[in-house]
Motif scaffolding. Structure first.
Motif, PDB file in Angstrom:
ATOM      1  N   TYR A  14      -9.301  12.118 -21.586  1.00 43.47           N
ATOM      2  CA  TYR A  14      -9.255  11.880 -20.147  1.00 43.47           C
ATOM      3  C   TYR A  14     -10.389  10.972 -19.697  1.00 43.47           C
ATOM      4  O   TYR A  14     -11.473  10.995 -20.262  1.00 43.47           O
ATOM      5  CB  TYR A  14      -9.376  13.193 -19.366  1.00 43.47           C
ATOM      6  CG  TYR A  14      -8.257  14.176 -19.585  1.00 43.47           C
ATOM      7  CD1 TYR A  14      -6.966  13.773 -19.883  1.00 43.47           C
ATOM      8  CD2 TYR A  14      -8.503  15.534 -19.467  1.00 43.47           C
ATOM      9  CE1 TYR A  14      -5.954  14.696 -20.077  1.00 43.47           C
ATOM     10  CE2 TYR A  14      -7.484  16.468 -19.645  1.00 43.47           C
ATOM     11  CZ  TYR A  14      -6.221  16.036 -19.953  1.00 43.47           C
ATOM     12  OH  TYR A  14      -5.215  16.946 -20.125  1.00 43.47           O
ATOM     13  N   GLN A  18      -9.726  12.042 -14.355  1.00 43.97           N
ATOM     14  CA  GLN A  18      -8.711  12.896 -14.960  1.00 43.97           C
ATOM     15  C   GLN A  18      -9.307  14.202 -15.472  1.00 43.97           C
ATOM     16  O   GLN A  18      -8.644  15.239 -15.412  1.00 43.97           O
ATOM     17  CB  GLN A  18      -8.022  12.171 -16.107  1.00 43.97           C
ATOM     18  CG  GLN A  18      -7.114  11.051 -15.672  1.00 43.97           C
ATOM     19  CD  GLN A  18      -6.585  10.276 -16.858  1.00 43.97           C
ATOM     20  OE1 GLN A  18      -7.329   9.940 -17.779  1.00 43.97           O
ATOM     21  NE2 GLN A  18      -5.298   9.983 -16.833  1.00 43.97           N
ATOM     22  N   ALA A  22      -7.542  17.400 -14.154  1.00 48.85           N
ATOM     23  CA  ALA A  22      -6.860  18.303 -15.083  1.00 48.85           C
ATOM     24  C   ALA A  22      -7.336  19.737 -14.903  1.00 48.85           C
ATOM     25  O   ALA A  22      -6.539  20.675 -14.910  1.00 48.85           O
ATOM     26  CB  ALA A  22      -7.072  17.848 -16.521  1.00 48.85           C
ATOM     27  N   LYS A  32      -0.567  19.875 -13.588  1.00 48.23           N
ATOM     28  CA  LYS A  32      -1.657  19.243 -14.344  1.00 48.23           C
ATOM     29  C   LYS A  32      -1.259  17.835 -14.767  1.00 48.23           C
ATOM     30  O   LYS A  32      -2.047  16.893 -14.642  1.00 48.23           O
ATOM     31  CB  LYS A  32      -2.002  20.110 -15.557  1.00 48.23           C
ATOM     32  CG  LYS A  32      -3.143  19.589 -16.384  1.00 48.23           C
ATOM     33  CD  LYS A  32      -3.454  20.565 -17.512  1.00 48.23           C
ATOM     34  CE  LYS A  32      -4.539  20.071 -18.417  1.00 48.23           C
ATOM     35  NZ  LYS A  32      -4.849  21.028 -19.482  1.00 48.23           N
ATOM     36  N   ASP A  33      -0.029  17.668 -15.247  1.00 48.11           N
ATOM     37  CA  ASP A  33       0.430  16.343 -15.672  1.00 48.11           C
ATOM     38  C   ASP A  33       0.459  15.361 -14.504  1.00 48.11           C
ATOM     39  O   ASP A  33       0.087  14.197 -14.660  1.00 48.11           O
ATOM     40  CB  ASP A  33       1.814  16.424 -16.318  1.00 48.11           C
ATOM     41  CG  ASP A  33       1.778  17.076 -17.694  1.00 48.11           C
ATOM     42  OD1 ASP A  33       0.695  17.129 -18.310  1.00 48.11           O
ATOM     43  OD2 ASP A  33       2.849  17.527 -18.154  1.00 48.11           O
ATOM     44  N   ILE A  36      -3.154  14.381 -13.701  1.00 43.51           N
ATOM     45  CA  ILE A  36      -3.671  13.440 -14.700  1.00 43.51           C
ATOM     46  C   ILE A  36      -3.133  12.037 -14.422  1.00 43.51           C
ATOM     47  O   ILE A  36      -3.890  11.053 -14.448  1.00 43.51           O
ATOM     48  CB  ILE A  36      -3.319  13.908 -16.125  1.00 43.51           C
ATOM     49  CG1 ILE A  36      -4.096  15.185 -16.440  1.00 43.51           C
ATOM     50  CG2 ILE A  36      -3.601  12.828 -17.157  1.00 43.51           C
ATOM     51  CD1 ILE A  36      -3.594  15.935 -17.662  1.00 43.51           C
TER      52      ILE A  36
END
Length: 116
Positions: A14, A18, A22, A32-33, A36
């Protein structure tokens, strides 16, 4: 786990923003995705105004306290908030910025910043 433990380290890799996103995805109200992906371009001065990506992600996680987050962050970086100044003037490593942002949001070892 500290957010900085996922910074540029496999399997995560990351960026600074990010790493915060995250860990605190639930604060954004997204997965979370999605968090990110949302902060993929906010590193290396890519956050609005060149702001540190970790700080920007922390501010977005808790918008009501964005100014307080910036003030706390600045207190630990010699007053510097932009990625450029953090790297070229203050010489603050990205992992340190991530740790500060993480701790502002209530992460591990908040007392280590002197905010007991």
């Amino acid at each position: 786990m500290k957010a900085s433990d996922t910074y540029r380290v496999p399997p995560f890799r990351y960026n600074c923003a990010q790493a915060i996103a995250a860990k605190y995805a639930s604060k954004y109200g997204i997965s979370k995705d999605e968090a990110i992906a949302r902060f993929a371009t906010c590193a290396a001065g890519g956050a609005p105004g060149g702001l540190c990506g970790a700080l920007y992600a922390a501010q977005q996680a808790d918008p009501a306290n964005a100014d307080a987050a910036a003030n706390t962050f600045a207190a630990h970086t010699g007053g510097h908030l932009t990625c450029r100044d953090l790297k070229t003037i203050a010489h603050v490593p990205c992992k340190t910025c991530i740790d500060i942002a993480d701790q502002i949001l209530g992460g591990d070892n908040y007392a280590s910043l002197g905010n007991e």
